[in-house]
Write a protein that holds these residues in place. Structure first.
Motif, PDB file in Angstrom:
ATOM      1  N   ALA A 285       0.619  -0.969  -0.219  1.00 16.51           N
ATOM      2  CA  ALA A 285       0.255  -0.150   0.475  1.00 16.51           C
ATOM      3  C   ALA A 285       0.724   1.087   0.139  1.00 16.51           C
ATOM      4  CB  ALA A 285      -0.994  -0.042   1.208  1.00 16.51           C
ATOM      5  N   GLY A 286       1.785   0.952   0.249  1.00 17.04           N
ATOM      6  CA  GLY A 286       2.843   2.608   0.107  1.00 17.04           C
ATOM      7  C   GLY A 286       3.451   3.166   1.792  1.00 17.04           C
ATOM      8  N   VAL A 287       2.927   1.825   2.547  1.00 19.22           N
ATOM      9  CA  VAL A 287       2.673   2.685   4.248  1.00 19.22           C
ATOM     10  C   VAL A 287       4.444   3.625   4.522  1.00 19.22           C
ATOM     11  CG1 VAL A 287       2.903   2.314   6.433  1.00 19.22           C
ATOM     12  CG2 VAL A 287       1.280   0.771   4.889  1.00 19.22           C
ATOM     13  N   GLY A 288       3.964   4.661   4.670  1.00 22.12           N
ATOM     14  CA  GLY A 288       6.032   5.248   5.085  1.00 22.12           C
ATOM     15  C   GLY A 288       6.341   5.622   4.722  1.00 22.12           C
ATOM     16  N   GLY A 289       5.972   5.940   3.191  1.00 22.54           N
ATOM     17  CA  GLY A 289       6.615   5.919   1.638  1.00 22.54           C
ATOM     18  C   GLY A 289       7.365   4.607   0.696  1.00 22.54           C
ATOM     19  N   ALA A 290       6.736   3.707   1.315  1.00 21.06           N
ATOM     20  CA  ALA A 290       7.485   2.715   0.329  1.00 21.06           C
ATOM     21  C   ALA A 290       7.063   2.740  -0.181  1.00 21.06           C
ATOM     22  CB  ALA A 290       6.913   1.381   1.286  1.00 21.06           C
ATOM     23  N   PRO A 291       8.493   2.190  -1.642  1.00 20.22           N
ATOM     24  CA  PRO A 291       7.685   2.941  -3.003  1.00 20.22           C
ATOM     25  C   PRO A 291       6.872   1.319  -2.679  1.00 20.22           C
ATOM     26  CG  PRO A 291       9.842   2.201  -2.604  1.00 20.22           C
ATOM     27  CD  PRO A 291       9.793   2.872  -0.990  1.00 20.22           C
TER      28      PRO A 291
ATOM     29  N   SER B  85      14.733   9.876   1.422  1.00 16.75           N
ATOM     30  CA  SER B  85      13.885  11.014   1.812  1.00 16.75           C
ATOM     31  C   SER B  85      12.312  10.540   2.045  1.00 16.75           C
ATOM     32  CB  SER B  85      14.098  12.162   0.100  1.00 16.75           C
ATOM     33  OG  SER B  85      13.753  11.178  -1.141  1.00 16.75           O
ATOM     34  N   ALA B  86      12.469   9.309   2.042  1.00 13.64           N
ATOM     35  CA  ALA B  86      10.665   9.123   1.323  1.00 13.64           C
ATOM     36  C   ALA B  86      10.592   8.558   2.967  1.00 13.64           C
ATOM     37  CB  ALA B  86      10.241   8.081   0.095  1.00 13.64           C
ATOM     38  N   GLY B  87      11.343   7.485   3.744  1.00 14.74           N
ATOM     39  CA  GLY B  87      11.196   7.161   4.690  1.00 14.74           C
ATOM     40  C   GLY B  87      12.541   6.370   5.195  1.00 14.74           C
ATOM     41  N   VAL B  88      12.174   5.446   6.124  1.00 15.47           N
ATOM     42  CA  VAL B  88      12.807   4.608   6.974  1.00 15.47           C
ATOM     43  C   VAL B  88      12.949   2.551   6.316  1.00 15.47           C
ATOM     44  CG1 VAL B  88      13.453   3.086   9.264  1.00 15.47           C
ATOM     45  CG2 VAL B  88      13.138   6.304   9.247  1.00 15.47           C
ATOM     46  N   MET B  89      12.954   2.301   5.968  1.00 16.98           N
ATOM     47  CA  MET B  89      13.318   1.113   5.248  1.00 16.98           C
ATOM     48  C   MET B  89      14.920   0.547   6.616  1.00 16.98           C
ATOM     49  SD  MET B  89      13.149  -1.896   3.454  1.00 16.98           S
ATOM     50  CE  MET B  89      13.622  -2.979   3.424  1.00 16.98           C
ATOM     51  N   PRO B  90      13.731  -0.312   6.929  1.00 26.23           N
ATOM     52  CA  PRO B  90      14.503  -1.461   8.168  1.00 26.23           C
ATOM     53  C   PRO B  90      15.197  -2.458   7.393  1.00 26.23           C
ATOM     54  CG  PRO B  90      11.802  -1.711   8.612  1.00 26.23           C
ATOM     55  CD  PRO B  90      12.123  -0.600   6.742  1.00 26.23           C
ATOM     56  N   ALA B  91      16.562  -2.412   8.519  1.00 23.64           N
ATOM     57  CA  ALA B  91      17.366  -3.653   7.989  1.00 23.64           C
ATOM     58  C   ALA B  91      16.427  -5.026   7.507  1.00 23.64           C
ATOM     59  CB  ALA B  91      18.321  -3.664   9.077  1.00 23.64           C
TER      60      ALA B  91
END
Ligand code: HEC
Length: 173
Positions: free
Chosen positions: A107-113, A143-149
């Motif tokens: 759904a693109g939550v938190g700026g996820a592509p 710039s869009a958000g945090v991608m966790p490891a």
């Protein structure tokens, strides 16, 4: 030597001979009893014993040793994959849909592509899949958000991360 000393010595040596004979008799009797004991032939008990006395750091030598070592390595690998999500399978679609990734990326939550040409597709075009695999594995803040490891699941293996990112790229054209 006085007479009563002689009497004492005689009696005392008789006592010693008697006690010696008694000890010998008990030894022989114990030996006989021990021969009558039937030891447990249960193979499980035997295996337990072998397990208990097995060396902690086993040493392997020769051809039999090489086979035993290969078996031990296979068992260790099996035990390891038992703790890896999806039993160690590297099916990108399965990992994406049942792992943490879909939570943000569908759904693109938190700026996820998202999995479309404008989302992951554009990033593949800009950076190449290898770079995306690396960043998704290590995690990053863009710039869009945090991608966790590893999407927040550190148990996902490198091979699984590679598989799922490649699958995401293939779905984003
Ligand atoms: C908590 C939400 C969240 C989860 C869960 C998540 N991601 Fe992400 N992901 C993001 C965000 C946000 C970005 C974009 C960050 C940015 O560019 O600012 C991103 C970016 C990416 C990118 C692009 C990297 C780049 O260099 O542009 C890839 C590939 C990716 N994620 C793969 C995955 C995979 C694979 C999983 C599952 C193992 C996963 N993500 C789980 C939030 C998440």
């Amino acid at each position: 030597m006085l007479n009563h000393d002689l009497v004492f010595l005689k009696r005392f040596s008789m006592l010693l001979v008697f006690l010696g004979a008694l000890a010998l008799g008990l030894i022989l009797f114990a030996h006989y009893l021990n021969g009558k004991v039937v030891y447990d032939k249960d193979p499980g008990t035997h295996q337990n014993l072998l397990d208990r006395i097995a060396p902690v750091g086993a040493v392997y030598a020769g051809a039999t040793g090489a086979a035993a070592q290969a078996a031990a390595a296979a068992a260790a690998a099996a035990a390891q994959t038992a703790n890896v999500p999806f039993d160690g399978r590297t099916d990108g679609a399965e990992i994406f849909n049942n792992g943490p990734c879909t939570g943000c990326h569908t759904a693109g939550v938190g700026g996820a592509p998202k999995l479309d040409a404008a989302g992951i597709g554009a990033r593949v075009a800009q950076q190449g899949v290898e770079e995306l695999i690396k960043k998704a594995t290590e995690g990053f803040t863009g710039s869009a958000g945090v991608m966790p490891a590893r999407g927040g699941n550190p148990a996902l293996t490198d091979d699984q991360m590679k598989a799922v990112v490649e699958w995401m790229a293939s779905q984003s054209k």
